[in-house]
Structure formats: structure tokens, C-alpha cells
Design an enzyme around this catalytic site. Structure first.
Site, PDB file in Angstrom:
ATOM      1  N   CYS A  33       5.207 -28.091 -17.504  1.00 10.85           N
ATOM      2  CA  CYS A  33       4.967 -28.168 -16.061  1.00 10.85           C
ATOM      3  C   CYS A  33       3.987 -29.276 -15.702  1.00 10.85           C
ATOM      4  CB  CYS A  33       4.430 -26.849 -15.526  1.00 10.85           C
ATOM      5  SG  CYS A  33       5.627 -25.530 -15.646  1.00 10.85           S
ATOM      6  N   CYS A 102      -2.693 -25.666  -8.511  1.00 11.48           N
ATOM      7  CA  CYS A 102      -3.769 -26.126  -9.402  1.00 11.48           C
ATOM      8  C   CYS A 102      -4.990 -25.226  -9.263  1.00 11.48           C
ATOM      9  CB  CYS A 102      -4.169 -27.565  -9.079  1.00 11.48           C
ATOM     10  SG  CYS A 102      -2.888 -28.762  -9.447  1.00 11.48           S
TER      11      CYS A 102
END
Lengths: 144, 393
Positions: A33, A102
Site C-alpha cells: 500500500c 496516514c
């Protein structure tokens, strides 16, 4: 695209590195990812006395790791467990929508390191009962 | 002022002064509608005729085979949808590749939802198709082969002449997206048996928002934009007069300067590649070593991610691009890098630097001085790097 705060933490990240004989180590994300965060904790008397990180990822992955380490350094384990991805986003003066994951990863990295600490010391930490460090932080279908 | 180095010529190019000078009067005093019968209109019409000739000459076509569009994406859409619907009685099969620009890929996907069948050819590790794959993909229902001349990300050039030969033998219409190749490779549509070709002005120092579709005389195609009788009734809408004038001038300049341009960018590009390969470990060149656009360099740096690389370079004034997922807003890295068979990890660390006419040797020296430091800084932060750094470079 990014706030000045994000750029500051990306260009001058705080607490980069590793801790030898860390009391807790957490690693979340995967290279597939495009982001991996590894967090090291030094804990004395239930207080996080030192924290370091290493991150493979985009600018916001590095910035969220950096600010998360600042936010938990000097805090008790219980306080650190209260860290949310939302608090990380706010501390950075916001993140673009597609980068929110994130901040989730940063929260998970902290929790994952605390979970490791708890396991090593046979502790039960409130708030970690349901925590799964392998949970998909992207919060949408894996496409691969 | 801070040093700025632009190495993203495949994204877009600055307009040349000569092009702007040519365009300016057509915004103000020569503003007529080319469809008008009066002198203002005739003046505009003449300018368009000249541009059409300039563009035709640069690709070995006739002026009446050039149709101006709103850009490269429109040209791709028009070519593919227009050919598909005009030839539906003959068949419903289209052949393309996995590494086309999204203007081609998404158009093909749209047609798949509307009764067409599409074969997406694989490419090898360097990004080239296998001619035998193409031959075996052709069937009775095949009406169109659409393959890009050169790839926008990795710069790989396809064997267009061989493909054109096969298309001609099998009597299948051949469309080429030459948006990246135009102005970087000598193209003659007749030598290459190309039936349709998409072009864009802003990749060759012309204005944005103007492109063209070359359509070989006799090729049956439906219109995409219906309306007035502009472009011989095939593409409606009042012409983008300054854009067309600029495109004509840019095409003429590109044609005149082709050899010098190729030489200039190739020397700098080779210096860049050589320098990076020498100074940085764990790096590979994406794309074909020889069959590649003269100004294209595309690297994969292991253990780091492309967006953080771009941001760091941007802070130093260096502009590049990446196929990393984080720059596209999706989870997956670019479809082009994945089609090469690269792992996700490697594809995330890609960096494209594309060189153009205004790039100088000092620019390349600056990149060679700064890029290795940036890569090293990010690697020092990467948990993937610590696993390999003991001992070897």
C-alpha cells in the site's frame, strides 16, 4: 496541498530512528500500500521517556509519524492510549481527505507499540482489548 | 530567487516565444469567426488553413486529413468511439495495450459496457508489446487496433511500423496515440500505415487546450461533437483560433528543430541516467534502455516512496513526477509500472524526470548533486532500508 505544519514535520521530522532494547515496538501498514510505520518506545514507570520512529511512505505518513511521537513523548501509557487519529490531524492543521488514512496509521503504530509493551510485561491495558494492529487502515476494500 | 529546475516536460511544456508571438494577434485584432464570410472571418480562416498545412506537413499527411480538437484526450475519445460506432456492422472487437493513457483505457472500458469487446495486450518488462500476441489477438470481429506510439511514464516506444504492417494486412483500422512521441520522433503516417493519430500542442511547446486527430482519407468515423459545420462537419464548435495558430507554429518549429531537439535532450538525459546509476544504490531504470523517448528518464528507488521524493525535490526547486499511488489518490501504483511486472514496493518508489529544450547541463548537475542526498535522507527514515544496509552499498 499540505499545511506548513505537515511540511515542517516532513522536512524536519522529530524523533527519527530506533531504540535499542525498546520496551515496546509496533509496526503497521505494508509496502504494497506504500506505507509502513515502525515505532519504538522506552517506558519507565509507566511513562514514555523516549520514542523513535521509522516510516516508509508519503509526506503525510512521515509527518503524522513525527507529530505522533511528539504527542506521546513524556506522557503516561494511559495518556498515550488516548491518542486519536483526529488529534493527529488537528495537530497538523489538517490533512487532505485522501491522506487521512496516514493519521489512522500513526494512531495504530502507537497502539501497536503499546500492545507489544503490554504483552512483554503481561499487562492489561484499557482500550487495547479490541485493538487489531493488522486491521486495514485504508478503511476501504483492498484492491489487490 | 530560489533555483527552479523543471524536469516534467512530459506533463507539459512552456510555450515558445515564437509560438506566443504568432498567437497574440488572433486574440485581439484578428479575432474573426472563421465561419464568417466577411474579411474578419476570411482572415481567421486563412490562419487555420495555414496551421492545418503546417501540422499535416510535420507528419507526412495531407491538410484535409487533419482535424483540430480540444486536446489529446478528445482526439483519443473521438478516434476510438468514432471508429467503434462507425464500424459496428463489421465487428465489435478492439485491441489495445495495458499501458495506454487513461484517455484510451477508460474509453475502451466505456465501450466494453456498451457491447464492445476489448483485448488488452500485455507488455514485457521494458514495456513493449509482443508482435505475436498482437497477431493472435486479431479475429474476424476486430475493427480497431489502438496502441500508443510512446508511453508517457516510462517513455517506451512501441514497434509501430510492424504493428501498422499487420493492421494493413489484416485490414484493421490502426489508431496511434502519439501525444508523447510527436516532436520527439520523426513520424510519417504513410510509412507507418497509421490510419488515425492523436496529437496535442502543449507537449511540443504550444498552447494547452488544443490538439488534433489525423484521419486518413476514406476512413469511416462518427463524430464526437455534433453541431455546426466546422472541421468539414466532423468536429463542431467555433474554432479555438489562437490555439490552432499556436499549434501550427509549434508543429512547424518541432519539425524544423527535430534533429537538434533530439540531440539536446538525449545528451542531457543520458548524463542524468548515468549519473544516478553511479551515485545511488538500489535503483533501476524503468522502461526500455534503447527504444525510449529521448528526453525520458524513469527511475525506481527501492525502500522509499515516490510522493515523499517529489515533495523533497520540490523543496529544492526540482519538478518531477511519480507513478506512486500516493500521487494519484488511489491505492495502487500506476497501471503502467504494474504492467511491467514490478512489485508494489518498487513501483511506489518511481520518479519520472523528463527533459526538454530549455533544460541545461547545469540543471542536470544540480539534480545529480541533490537527488542522491534526498534519496539517502528518505532511506535513513525507512524501516525497509535498515534490513539491507548492513555491509553492502
Amino acid at each position: 496541498m499540505y499545511s506548513d505544519k505537515v511540511m515542517d514535520h516532513f522536512m524536519n521530522p522529530r524523533n527519527v530512528g530506533e531504540i535499542e532494547n525498546a520496551d515496546g515496538i509496533g509496526e503497521v501498514g505494508n509496502a504494497k500500500c506504500g506505507d509502513i510505520m515502525k515505532m519504538y518506545l522506552k517506558i519507565d514507570d509507566g511513562v514514555i521517556v523516549d520514542v523513535k520512529f521509522k516510516t516508509f511512505g508519503c509526506g503525510s505518513a512521515i509527518a503524522t509519524s513525527s507529530i505522533a511521537t511528539e504527542m506521546i513523548k513524556g506522557k503516561t501509557v494511559e495518556e498515550a492510549l488516548q491518542l486519536t487519529n483526529r488529534a493527529v490531524v488537528e495537530a497538523l492543521d489538517g490533512l487532505p481527505a485522501q491522506k487521512i488514512h496516514c493519521s489512522v496509521l500513526a494512531e495504530q503504530a502507537v497502539k501497536s507499540a503499546l500492545l507489544d509493551y503490554a504483552r512483554k510485561n503481561s499487562l492489561q491495558l484499557a482500550g487495547l482489548e479490541d485493538f487489531d494492529p493488522t486491521e486495514d487502515h485504508h478503511h476501504h476494500e483492498e484492491e489487490h | 530567487m530560489k533555483k527552479r529546475v523543471y524536469l516534467d516536460y512530459s506533463a507539459t511544456t512552456p510555450m515558445k516565444q515564437e509560438v506566443l508571438d504568432e498567437m497574440l494577434p488572433y486574440f485581439t485584432e484578428k479575432f474573426g469567426n472563421p465561419s464568417s464570410i466577411h474579411s474578419f472571418g476570411r482572415e481567421a480562416k486563412q490562419a487555420i488553413d495555414l496551421s492545418r498545412e503546417q501540422l499535416a506537413k510535420s507528419i507526412g499527411a495531407k491538410a484535409d486529413e487533419i482535424f483540430f480538437t480540444g486536446g489529446g484526450s478528445e482526439a483519443d475519445n473521438w478516434a476510438i468511439k468514432g471508429i467503434a460506432y462507425a464500424n459496428r456492422d463489421k465487428g465489435n472487437h478492439i485491441i489495445t495495450t495495458k499501458i495506454e493513457h487513461h484517455a484510451v483505457l477508460h474509453t475502451c472500458e466505456y465501450l466494453e459496457k456498451n457491447g464492445f469487446e476489448v483485448t488488452y495486450l500485455e507488455v514485457d518488462a521494458h514495456g513493449r508489446i509482443n508482435i505475436d500476441d498482437l497477431k493472435s489477438a486479431i479475429k474476424d470481429q476486430t475493427i480497431l487496433i489502438t496502441i500508443m506510439f510512446a508511453n508517457n511514464e516510462i517513455g517506451t516506444i512501441q514497434p509501430i511500423k510492424e504493428i501498422g504492417q499487420i493492421a494493413k494486412e489484416k485490414k484493421v483500422i490502426f489508431h496511434v496515440d502519439a501525444v508523447q512521441a510527436f516532436g520527439n520522433i520523426k513520424i510519417n503516417v504513410n510509412d507507418l500505415n497509421i490510419d488515425l493519430m492523436s496529437l496535442s500542442a502543449h507537449k511540443v511547446y504550444g498552447p494547452k487546450g488544443i490538439g488534433a486527430l489525423y484521419i486518413r482519407k476514406g476512413v469511416k468515423i462518427h463524430s464526437l461533437i455534433h453541431g455546426g459545420a466546422q472541421e468539414r462537419r466532423r468536429r463542431a464548435g467555433t474554432e479555438n483560433l489562437p490555439g490552432i495558430v499556436g499549434f501550427g507554429k509549434a508543429a512547424a518549429l518541432a519539425d524544423e528543430n527535430l534533429e537538434a531537439h533530439i540531440q539536446h535532450v538525449k545528451v542531457l538525459r543520458d548524463k542524468l541516467i548515468k549519473g544516478i546509476m553511479e551515485k545511488v544504490g538500489y535503483v533501476r531504470l524503468n522502461g526500455h534502455p534503447e527504444h525510449r523517448l529521448p528526453g525520458n528518464a524513469n527511475f525506481a528507488f527501492e525502500f522509499i516512496e515516490g510522493e515523499s521524493l517529489l515533495l523533497s525535490l520540490d523543496m529544492l526547486g526540482i519538478a518531477g513526477s511519480s507513478g506512486s499511488a500516493c500521487t494519484s489518490g488511489s491505492l495502487d501504483p500506476s497501471h503502467v509500472l504494474m504492467a511491467l511486472g514490478l512489485s508494489h514496493e518498487i513501483a511506489h518508489g518511481s520518479l519520472r524526470l523528463t527533459i526538454g529544450d530549455f533544460t541545461t547541463e547545469e540543471d542536470i548537475d544540480y539534480v545529480l548533486q541533490e537527488l542522491p542526498k534526498v534519496v539517502d535522507r528518505l532511506r535513513q527514515m525507512s524501516p525497509l532500508y535498515e534490513k539491507v544496509k548492513g555491509g553492502q552499498k
